[in-house]
Structure formats: structure tokens, C-alpha cells
Scaffold this motif. Structure first.
Motif, PDB file in Angstrom:
ATOM      1  N   LYS A   1     -28.755  13.133  22.115  1.00 58.23           N
ATOM      2  CA  LYS A   1     -28.973  11.823  22.731  1.00 58.23           C
ATOM      3  C   LYS A   1     -28.461  11.847  24.170  1.00 58.23           C
ATOM      4  O   LYS A   1     -27.702  12.736  24.558  1.00 58.23           O
ATOM      5  CB  LYS A   1     -28.281  10.725  21.936  1.00 58.23           C
ATOM      6  CG  LYS A   1     -26.777  10.916  21.833  1.00 58.23           C
ATOM      7  CD  LYS A   1     -26.154   9.910  20.895  1.00 58.23           C
ATOM      8  CE  LYS A   1     -24.695  10.300  20.657  1.00 58.23           C
ATOM      9  NZ  LYS A   1     -24.086   9.489  19.634  1.00 58.23           N
TER      10      LYS A   1
ATOM     11  N   SER B   1     -25.446   5.066  24.409  1.00 58.51           N
ATOM     12  CA  SER B   1     -26.191   6.297  24.160  1.00 58.51           C
ATOM     13  C   SER B   1     -27.630   5.909  23.822  1.00 58.51           C
ATOM     14  O   SER B   1     -27.884   4.870  23.209  1.00 58.51           O
ATOM     15  CB  SER B   1     -25.553   7.103  23.038  1.00 58.51           C
ATOM     16  OG  SER B   1     -25.492   6.362  21.848  1.00 58.51           O
ATOM     17  N   TYR B   2     -28.539   6.775  24.225  1.00 54.68           N
ATOM     18  CA  TYR B   2     -29.956   6.450  24.169  1.00 54.68           C
ATOM     19  C   TYR B   2     -30.752   7.656  23.693  1.00 54.68           C
ATOM     20  O   TYR B   2     -30.437   8.790  24.035  1.00 54.68           O
ATOM     21  CB  TYR B   2     -30.447   6.018  25.557  1.00 54.68           C
ATOM     22  CG  TYR B   2     -29.605   4.906  26.126  1.00 54.68           C
ATOM     23  CD1 TYR B   2     -29.909   3.574  25.870  1.00 54.68           C
ATOM     24  CD2 TYR B   2     -28.465   5.182  26.878  1.00 54.68           C
ATOM     25  CE1 TYR B   2     -29.117   2.555  26.356  1.00 54.68           C
ATOM     26  CE2 TYR B   2     -27.667   4.169  27.370  1.00 54.68           C
ATOM     27  CZ  TYR B   2     -27.994   2.849  27.111  1.00 54.68           C
ATOM     28  OH  TYR B   2     -27.198   1.846  27.584  1.00 54.68           O
TER      29      TYR B   2
ATOM     30  N   HIS C   1     -34.402   5.417  29.180  1.00 52.36           N
ATOM     31  CA  HIS C   1     -33.523   4.297  28.841  1.00 52.36           C
ATOM     32  C   HIS C   1     -32.126   4.513  29.429  1.00 52.36           C
ATOM     33  O   HIS C   1     -31.487   3.558  29.893  1.00 52.36           O
ATOM     34  CB  HIS C   1     -33.446   4.104  27.338  1.00 52.36           C
ATOM     35  CG  HIS C   1     -34.765   3.726  26.745  1.00 52.36           C
ATOM     36  ND1 HIS C   1     -35.056   3.930  25.419  1.00 52.36           N
ATOM     37  CD2 HIS C   1     -35.872   3.175  27.289  1.00 52.36           C
ATOM     38  CE1 HIS C   1     -36.282   3.506  25.177  1.00 52.36           C
ATOM     39  NE2 HIS C   1     -36.801   3.049  26.301  1.00 52.36           N
ATOM     40  N   ALA C   2     -31.658   5.756  29.412  1.00 48.22           N
ATOM     41  CA  ALA C   2     -30.354   6.063  30.014  1.00 48.22           C
ATOM     42  C   ALA C   2     -30.401   5.811  31.520  1.00 48.22           C
ATOM     43  O   ALA C   2     -29.448   5.269  32.099  1.00 48.22           O
ATOM     44  CB  ALA C   2     -29.966   7.507  29.721  1.00 48.22           C
TER      45      ALA C   2
END
Length: 79
Positions: A19, A31-32, A37-38
């Protein structure tokens, strides 16, 4: 030791345990599953640094283990 007014924000986006993890000044923010998305979170943190009028820098740990330094991403446009 704690600093009343930090002079910089360190953003880390790192691949860890399958991740993408985002940290601000060594504290985990989230966490992604997806890098995009991060990076959205990194943009949010950049906006926070701009609002606080502090410097910002970003380190990225790629999936192959390589570390790279990057300028902080531009915040997302609002509106």
C-alpha cells in the motif's frame, strides 16, 4: 523536543506492505491502495503548508525501494 512553529513540512509518500503510506513530519496520515489517492493527500498537505506559510518538501519511496526527492505537488484547485 517539540517546536512551537515548524519552519518546514516533510511529506513522505512510500510504498510499504502493498500500500501507499503518506506521512507528515514522520507521523502517518493514512494508507492507500492507489498511488493517485496518496498523491491527493500529499496535495492536501501541501495546501496546509502553504496556509501555514512554511516550506514543504516531499520524499517518495518507489515500489522498487528507490527514494527520490520531489517538490511538493501543487494543491488541487478549488471550485
Amino acid at each position: 523536543m517539540e517546536v512551537d512553529r515548524p519552519t518546514a513540512m516533510q511529506i513522505i509518500v512510500a510504498w510499504r506492505d502493498n500500500k501507499w503510506v503518506v506521512l507528515r513530519n514522520a507521523a502517518e496520515i493514512g494508507s492507500y491502495a492507489y498511488r493517485a489517492h496518496a498523491m491527493d493527500m500529499a496535495r492536501t498537505l501541501t495546501a496546509e503548508a502553504i496556509e501555514l506559510r512554511i516550506d514543504c518538501y516531499m520524499l517518495v519511496r518507489e515500489q522498487d525501494g528507490r527514494w527520490d526527492e520531489h517538490p511538493c505537488p501543487k494543491p488541487a484547485r478549488e471550485g
